[in-house]
Design an enzyme around this catalytic site. Structure first.
Site, PDB file in Angstrom:
ATOM      1  N   GLN A 158       0.818  -1.215   0.000  1.00 48.05           N
ATOM      2  CA  GLN A 158       0.000   0.000   0.000  1.00 48.05           C
ATOM      3  C   GLN A 158       0.852   1.265   0.000  1.00 48.05           C
ATOM      4  O   GLN A 158       0.424   2.307  -0.515  1.00 48.05           O
ATOM      5  CB  GLN A 158      -0.958   0.004   1.193  1.00 48.05           C
ATOM      6  CG  GLN A 158      -2.095  -0.995   1.060  1.00 48.05           C
ATOM      7  CD  GLN A 158      -3.023  -0.986   2.260  1.00 48.05           C
ATOM      8  OE1 GLN A 158      -2.860  -0.180   3.183  1.00 48.05           O
ATOM      9  NE2 GLN A 158      -3.982  -1.887   2.270  1.00 48.05           N
ATOM     10  N   ASP A 297      -3.279 -12.217   2.076  1.00 47.20           N
ATOM     11  CA  ASP A 297      -4.591 -12.024   2.700  1.00 47.20           C
ATOM     12  C   ASP A 297      -5.400 -13.318   2.742  1.00 47.20           C
ATOM     13  O   ASP A 297      -6.346 -13.430   3.519  1.00 47.20           O
ATOM     14  CB  ASP A 297      -5.389 -10.953   1.956  1.00 47.20           C
ATOM     15  CG  ASP A 297      -5.065  -9.548   2.453  1.00 47.20           C
ATOM     16  OD1 ASP A 297      -4.318  -9.415   3.446  1.00 47.20           O
ATOM     17  OD2 ASP A 297      -5.558  -8.575   1.848  1.00 47.20           O
ATOM     18  N   LYS A 394     -16.166  -4.689   8.478  1.00 43.67           N
ATOM     19  CA  LYS A 394     -15.049  -3.993   7.830  1.00 43.67           C
ATOM     20  C   LYS A 394     -15.084  -4.183   6.324  1.00 43.67           C
ATOM     21  O   LYS A 394     -14.821  -3.235   5.567  1.00 43.67           O
ATOM     22  CB  LYS A 394     -13.729  -4.511   8.412  1.00 43.67           C
ATOM     23  CG  LYS A 394     -12.485  -3.841   7.847  1.00 43.67           C
ATOM     24  CD  LYS A 394     -11.255  -4.356   8.556  1.00 43.67           C
ATOM     25  CE  LYS A 394      -9.987  -3.797   7.954  1.00 43.67           C
ATOM     26  NZ  LYS A 394      -9.838  -2.355   8.196  1.00 43.67           N
TER      27      LYS A 394
END
Length: 413
Positions: A158, A297, A394
């Site tokens: 990121q 992930d 989320k």
């Protein structure tokens, strides 16, 4: 065969919101993800003075190439890492004013230092309000000239994504030399989306050159979330069933679709077509050793089905999972041990042995991916509960309802 519609990608929705806000014109996002993270990103843009109109299946963003309408604003980033990393970068590049950012206790723990050091190196006036390299922070923005950077993105891709998107908003462009990179497929998402918004990045190995000039608005369809799809693909492989996810196929941007390759190596039958992906169980799950650096992930998804394999499952090169919403590697080990499974761990690996899991309360650590991963285990080990089931808001607020319907459908076939 069960067909399951997966909500839009969180990663794609967040990038699209950044690019739309910076673009010249009004962008329409089709099927964006509606979740706490993406709602928080949209709310952050509104706090900065951007106009974001949200309907059920489409959002419209009025871009402002000159930067936020607000010249003084407070932005709360909630739990969202993309919000907390992308929005300070957006205002630093395109803003003119003072912008204060803060986040949840969970997000305050997560690191920002490689990104904030890079912004400071580009001349941004950025101050931390607490621990260095963490939220809260204040950006006094006055635009960025551009130039050259060296970046370590071994902790999170990121950081690189934020700087790549920033590059087109600088006066002279940006050249970034990357020394370490994790989750590389997420960078490919960024490059493809920047291209769709009118900016072509030149990549030579691990050196990225971003030209100046800004973005142009577009209509952008958000594809289903491949990380979320992993739970349903894993469920098919685990329960002897077949699952198809439409609109996620060979042209998908997201590298996490490669999780189906892991399932194939474990014995499942996998078909990736132009418009859909199908996973079909063969009735067996083999033990496997797999490097998941680029699809980390989905590491908890694999960990959650590993005890049902016929041999040990070893997951390697996932050190970055220790700095996510929680230490995911340790959270998986903790919960599997509570289920009676033999687990060994190291700095960047986990080894999970076959066993007969027993029901327990899953310690979620407030992490949506821990809940959703162990929900798959629950298909073979009834009675699992969670200390914080609601943290799925989320990325997938309706997960429990959708997964219960999905499980019922599997049982009926």
């Amino acid at each position: 065969m069960t067909v399951i519609d997966i909500p839009g990608s969180k990663s794609v929705t967040a990038r699209a919101l950044f690019l739309a806000a910076a673009a010249d014109g009004t962008t329409t996002l089709l099927r964006p993800l509606r979740s706490d993270d993406t709602e928080g990103f949209a709310e952050g843009l509104k706090s900065l003075g951007y106009v974001v109109e949200q309907e059920a299946d489409r959002w419209r963003v009025q871009g402002r190439p000159a930067g936020p309408a607000a010249t003084d604003a407070d932005v709360y980033c909630r739990d969202g890492a993309t919000t907390a990393r992308f929005l300070p970068t957006l205002v630093a590049a395109a803003g003119s004013g003072t912008y204060r950012f803060d986040a949840s206790t969970q997000m305050r723990r997560r690191p920002l230092a490689p990104l904030t050091r890079a912004l400071t190196a580009l001349g941004v006036d950025l101050r931390h309000g607490g621990a260095e390299g963490h939220h809260p922070l204040t950006v006094r923005a006055a635009g960025i000239e551009g130039g050259e950077l060296t970046l370590d993105a071994g902790e999170s891709s990121q950081y690189l994504t934020a700087l790549l998107m920033l590059g087109a908003l600088t006066a002279k462009g940006l050249r970034i030399e990357v020394t370490e990179l994790v989750s590389a497929p997420y960078v490919e998402i960024t490059l493809a989306m920047m291209r769709d918004f009118g900016v072509e990045v030149l990549r030579e190995g691990n050196t990225f050159t971003v030209p100046p000039g800004g973005y142009r608005a577009t209509a952008y369809a958000v594809e289903p979330d491949a990380s979320t799809a992993s739970y349903f693909f894993a469920a098919a492989a685990l329960t002897g069933r077949e699952v198809t996810v439409p609109d996620l196929g060979t042209g998908a941007l997201q590298g996490d679709l490669r999780f189906v390759d892991v399932l194939r190596d474990m014995g499942a039958e996998v078909s990736v077509g132009a418009d859909a992906t199908t996973v079909r169980s063969t009735g067996r799950l083999r033990g496997i050793t797999v490097n998941m650096r680029d699809i980390s992930d989905t590491m908890p998804t694999l960990a959650a089905i590993a005890p049902y394999a016929d041999g040990p499952v070893v997951i390697e090169d996932v050190a970055n999972t220790r700095v996510k919403e929680c230490d995911r590697l340790e959270a998986c080990a903790e919960n599997l041990r509570a289920m009676g499974i033999t687990v060994h761990t190291g700095p960047d690996w986990i080894e999970i042995h076959p066993g007969t899991p027993k029901p327990t309360e899953i310690a979620t650590h407030g992490d949506h991916r821990i809940v959703m991963s162990f929900a798959v285990s629950g298909l073979r080990t009834p009675g699992l509960t969670y200390d914080d089931p609601g943290c799925v808001r989320k990325t997938f607020p309706r997960f429990h309802e959708v997964f219960a319907d999905f499980a019922h459908d599997l049982e009926g076939r």
